[in-house]
Design a protein around this motif. Structure first.
Motif, PDB file in Angstrom:
ATOM      1  N   TYR A 137       0.824  -1.221   0.000  1.00 41.70           N
ATOM      2  CA  TYR A 137       0.000   0.000   0.000  1.00 41.70           C
ATOM      3  C   TYR A 137       0.857   1.270   0.000  1.00 41.70           C
ATOM      4  N   THR A 138       1.857   1.313   0.853  1.00 39.06           N
ATOM      5  CA  THR A 138       2.684   2.523   0.920  1.00 39.06           C
ATOM      6  C   THR A 138       3.719   2.513  -0.208  1.00 39.06           C
ATOM      7  N   LYS A 139       4.326   3.672  -0.438  1.00 46.29           N
ATOM      8  CA  LYS A 139       5.356   3.791  -1.475  1.00 46.29           C
ATOM      9  C   LYS A 139       6.493   2.805  -1.212  1.00 46.29           C
ATOM     10  N   GLU A 140       6.904   2.706   0.056  1.00 45.05           N
ATOM     11  CA  GLU A 140       8.005   1.819   0.414  1.00 45.05           C
ATOM     12  C   GLU A 140       7.641   0.363   0.148  1.00 45.05           C
ATOM     13  N   GLN A 141       6.416  -0.035   0.500  1.00 44.01           N
ATOM     14  CA  GLN A 141       5.977  -1.414   0.277  1.00 44.01           C
ATOM     15  C   GLN A 141       5.905  -1.736  -1.213  1.00 44.01           C
ATOM     16  N   ILE A 142       5.440  -0.785  -1.999  1.00 41.17           N
ATOM     17  CA  ILE A 142       5.327  -1.006  -3.448  1.00 41.17           C
ATOM     18  C   ILE A 142       6.711  -1.150  -4.070  1.00 41.17           C
ATOM     19  N   GLU A 143       7.634  -0.303  -3.638  1.00 38.97           N
ATOM     20  CA  GLU A 143       8.995  -0.377  -4.179  1.00 38.97           C
ATOM     21  C   GLU A 143       9.682  -1.671  -3.778  1.00 38.97           C
ATOM     22  N   GLU A 144       9.457  -2.103  -2.545  1.00 42.87           N
ATOM     23  CA  GLU A 144      10.082  -3.352  -2.082  1.00 42.87           C
ATOM     24  C   GLU A 144       9.436  -4.567  -2.737  1.00 42.87           C
ATOM     25  N   ASP A 145       8.112  -4.560  -2.851  1.00 45.75           N
ATOM     26  CA  ASP A 145       7.363  -5.686  -3.431  1.00 45.75           C
ATOM     27  C   ASP A 145       7.866  -7.005  -2.862  1.00 45.75           C
ATOM     28  N   LYS A 146       7.793  -7.106  -1.549  1.00 43.16           N
ATOM     29  CA  LYS A 146       8.420  -8.208  -0.815  1.00 43.16           C
ATOM     30  C   LYS A 146       8.034  -9.583  -1.334  1.00 43.16           C
ATOM     31  N   LEU A 147       6.758  -9.795  -1.601  1.00 44.65           N
ATOM     32  CA  LEU A 147       6.286 -11.110  -2.052  1.00 44.65           C
ATOM     33  C   LEU A 147       6.212 -11.217  -3.570  1.00 44.65           C
ATOM     34  N   GLY A 148       6.501 -10.123  -4.269  1.00 41.94           N
ATOM     35  CA  GLY A 148       6.474 -10.152  -5.725  1.00 41.94           C
ATOM     36  C   GLY A 148       5.097  -9.992  -6.336  1.00 41.94           C
ATOM     37  N   LEU A 149       4.121  -9.507  -5.544  1.00 42.17           N
ATOM     38  CA  LEU A 149       2.742  -9.424  -6.034  1.00 42.17           C
ATOM     39  C   LEU A 149       2.609  -8.420  -7.181  1.00 42.17           C
TER      40      LEU A 149
END
Length: 605
Positions: free
Chosen positions: A171-183
Motif C-alpha cells: 500500500y505505501t510507497k516503500e511497500q510497493i517499491e520493495e514488493d516483498k512477495l512479488g505481487l
C-alpha cells in the motif's frame, strides 16, 4: 568410487535404461511401471545436480514420444530444483530449459493438469514466484489445447487468482517499491499471460461469425476478480519517485482488456445484471452479488477518478446521470471500514459532484433509493470513522452534495438527515445550512419558496424542539440546541412581524411551548445537577487521602475513564459553561421577541 557418485551414476543409468526400453515400445504399450521408473530416475538426476544429462535426454528426438507421455511427471521436482539453485547457477538454467522443452513436447492435457497442480500446492512466500515461473509454459500449453480451451483458461485464471488473493497488497510507497512477495510483478505477468486469449476474442468479435462466448466470459471473470483484488485495496494515486506505478499499470491493462472484449461500456452503464450466474443457494448468490458490487465500484473509481479508459466512454451523458450511475458504487465503498476503500468512495463521490453546477441536481433524484441511503452512509463516515482526514473530507462532500441540489432537493435532504442522523453535531450542521438557505431567500438572491412560509414552518417543527422535552440531555445535544437558537435569533431579527415571510411570527406560540419553555426547565435541572456534582466532588477531594485518588464521572449517560478529582471538576465546570452559553443565547432570543412584540404593539396603539 564414492557412494554418492555411484548412486548418481545409477540414477542416470536407470534413466538411460528406461529410455532404451521405451524406445522400442509403441506408445500404447507403455506401462504404469515405466512411468514410475522414469519419474524416480528423472527426479534423482535433478536432485543430484545432473540436470544437464536429463536435458540431453529430453532434447533427443528419439525420445520425443517418451517425453510426450511421461515428461509431465517431472514438473514437481523440476520446480523444487529451480527454486533450490541460485539465479546465476548453470544448473538452474538447465532446469529452465527442461521446463521449456516439456511445455513444447508433453501431452498438453496432462501437462496442463500438472502445472495447475503445482500452482495449487504452492503457498506463502513462494506463491508469486511459482506463478511467474509457470505462466509461460502454462500459456504455451493452453494455446495448444483444442477442446475445452475456454474452460481451461478460466480454470487457470481462477486458480492463479485464488492463490494470489490471500497475499497482502502493498500500500505505501516503500511497500510497493520493495514488493516483498512479488505481487506487483506477478499481477502484471498475469496480464501478459492472458493477452493471446484477449487477442483471440478481439479478432473473433470483429468477425461476423463469432458465436462462442465462453472464452470471453472467462476473461470477464478474471477482470472482475482483478478489480476486487488487488485493485480495490491498492493505493492507485501517482506516487512521487515511482516512474511506473505497478498497480496503475495493471489497472490500465485490465481496462484495456474490458475494452477489447467489448465489456467496458456495458459494465459501466448497464452493470450486466442479466449476466450474473443463478445460484440456488442463497448464500452463494449473496457472495456473488457482493463480489460483483465491489468490482463494479472499483471500475467506476478507476474511470471517473483516475480516468483510466475515460476516453473510451461516449461524452454524451449529463453530470446528473453520471452521479446516478455511480451512487450505488459510492454507497458500496462508503459502507466499508478499510481506509483504501473508504477513500476511494469519497474520491468517487467528490469527483461526480464536482462535475455539476450548483443547484442543478433535481429533487426528483431523491426518489431513488441510492440518493437517500448514500448521504446517510456519508454521515456515518463523518461521525464514526477513526481517521480524521476522512471525517473532514466527508463533511466537505456533504456540503458539496447540499450545494448541488435544487431548493426542494435541499429541503428534502435536510428533513431526511434531521430525522436519521441521530447525531447532534450533524443536526447542528444541517440547521446552520437551513439558516443559510433562509438568508438567501430573504435577501431575494433566489426565488425560494421552500425556505419561507409554510414549508419553512414545517421544517421548524423538526428544528425548534427538544427530542425528549425538558428531560433532554442538553450537554449531548448542545450543538443542535445552539444552532436552533441561532436560527431562531436570525429569524426574529431579519423577518419583520408585518412581513412574516418566514412564518415564524405565526408559529411563535408553538415554538415557545415546544422549545423555549422546555429548554428553560431543562437548563435549570441540568445546572442544578452539575452544581451538586461539583459540590460533592469538592467534598470527596477533601476527604481523599491524596490528590492521586481517582474517581469516575458520568457525562451524557456514558461513564468516562477514571479521573482525578481535579480532572473531574474540570469536566463538570466545562458542562456548566456550555449551559451558561445556551442560557445567554436563549435570553437574547427572548429579549428580541419581547422587543419586537412591544414595537408592533406601540405601532398599533
Amino acid at each position: 568410487m564414492p557412494e554418492e557418485q555411484s548412486q548418481t551414476i545409477m540414477a542416470v543409468d536407470e534413466l538411460q535404461a528406461i529410455i532404451q526400453r521405451c524406445q522400442i515400445l509403441e506408445e500404447a504399450d507403455f506401462k504404469g511401471e515405466d512411468f514410475n521408473r522414469f519419474q524416480v530416475a528423472g527426479q534423482k538426476c535433478l536432485e543430484d545436480g545432473y540436470a544437464a544429462q536429463l536435458l540431453e535426454v529430453i532434447q533427443n528426438q528419439k525420445n520425443k514420444v517418451i517425453v510426450k507421455n511421461m515428461g509431465w511427471n517431472l514438473i514437481s521436482p523440476l520446480v523444487r530444483c529451480i527454486f533450490m539453485y541460485k539465479q546465476e547457477d548453470d544448473k538452474r538454467e538447465h532446469c529452465l530449459k527442461i521446463l521449456d522443452q516439456l511445455a513444447q513436447l508433453c501431452n498438453p492435457k496432462e501437462l496442463f493438469l500438472g502445472l495447475l497442480e503445482q500452482i495449487e500446492q504452492t503457498s506463502g512466500e513462494q506463491v508469486c514466484q511459482t506463478v511467474m515461473l509457470l505462466l509461460q509454459p502454462l500459456q504455451t500449453v493452453l494455446l495448444k489445447l483444442q477442446n475445452k480451451k475456454a474452460y481451461s483458461v478460466g480454470l487457470s485464471l481462477a486458480m492463479i487468482m485464488n492463490q494470489l488473493t490471500p497475499l497482502p497488497v502493498p500500500y505505501t510507497k516503500e511497500q510497493i517499491e520493495e514488493d516483498k512477495l512479488g505481487l506487483c510483478q506477478c499481477c502484471n505477468a498475469v496480464v501478459d499471460f492472458v493477452k493471446p486469449f484477449v487477442k483471440e476474442v478481439k479478432n473473433m468479435e470483429e468477425s461476423s461469425e463469432y458465436n462462442d462466448m465462453e472464452l470471453k466470459e472467462e476473461l470477464l471473470k478474471f477482470c472482475m476478480k482483478s478489480l476486487k483484488y488487488p485493485l480495490l485495496t491498492a493505493q492507485l494515486e501517482q506516487l512521487e519517485g515511482i516512474e511506473e506505478h505497478p498497480f496503475r499499470h495493471f489497472a490500465t491493462e485490465i481496462i484495456g482488456i474490458l475494452w477489447d472484449i467489448r465489456e467496458l461500456i456495458p459494465l459501466v452503464f448497464l452493470h450486466r445484471k442479466d449476466k450474473r450466474p443463478q445460484w440456488e443457494n442463497q448464500e452463494f448468490a449473496d457472495i456473488e452479488r457482493n463480489n460483483s458490487a465491489d468490482s463494479l465500484a472499483c471500475l467506476s473509481y478507476l474511470i471517473f477518478v483516475q480516468h483510466f479508459g475515460i476516453d473510451c466512454l461516449p461524452m454524451v451523458f449529463s453530470p446528473s446521470y453520471l452521479l446516478q450511475c455511480n451512487m450505488m458504487h459510492i454507497e458500496v465503498l462508503l459502507i466499508r471500514t478499510e481506509e483504501s476503500m473508504l477513500s476511494k468512495g469519497l474520491d468517487l463521490f467528490e469527483s461526480c459532484l464536482l462535475r455539476m453546477e450548483d443547484n442543478s441536481l433535481l429533487h426528483q433524484y431523491l426518489e431513488f433509493r441510492d440518493f437517500i441511503n448514500t448521504p446517510q452512509v456519508l454521515v456515518k463516515v463523518m461521525t464514526l470513522c477513526p481517521i480524521e482526514q476522512l471525517r473532514k473530507k466527508s463533511l466537505n462532500i456533504l456540503q458539496l452534495l447540499i450545494d448541488k441540489f435544487d431548493a426542494e432537493g435541499k429541503y428534502t435532504l435536510f428533513r431526511c438527515l434531521l430525522k436519521t442522523s441521530n447525531h447532534a453535531g450533524v443536526e447542528g450542521y444541517i440547521i446552520k445550512n437551513i439558516k443559510d438557505q433562509v438568508h438567501l431567500s430573504l435577501m431575494k438572491a433566489c426565488d425560494n419558496s421552500w425556505f419561507t412560509g409554510h414549508h419553512l414552518i414545517s421544517l421548524l417543527d423538526l428544528v425548534l424542539s427538544l427530542p425528549e422535552g425538558a428531560e433532554t440531555d442538553l450537554l449531548q445535544n448542545s450543538d443542535r440546541i445552539m444552532a436552533s437558537l441561532n436560527l431562531l435569533r436570525y429569524l426574529i431579527i431579519k423577518d419583520h412581524e408585518s412581513d412574516n415571510r418566514t412564518g415564524v411570527w405565526t408559529t411563535l406560540t408553538k415554538i415557545e411551548q415546544n422549545f423555549l419553555k422546555p429548554l428553560h426547565v431543562g437548563l435549570n435541572m441540568s445546572k442544578a445537577h452539575y452544581e451538586a456534582e461539583i459540590k460533592n466532588t469538592k467534598q470527596n477531594r477533601r476527604a481523599a487521602h491524596s490528590s492521586n485518588t481517582v474517581c469516575s464521572v458520568t457525562v451524557s449517560g456514558e461513564k468516562m475513564p477514571a479521573l482525578t478529582p481535579e480532572m473531574q471538576l474540570q469536566v463538570l465546570h466545562s458542562a456548566l459553561f456550555t449551559f451558561d452559553l445556551i442560557e445567554s443565547v436563549l435570553a437574547r432570543v427572548e429579549e428580541l421577541i419581547e422587543v419586537k412584540i412591544k414595537a408592533v404593539m406601540d405601532e398599533n396603539s
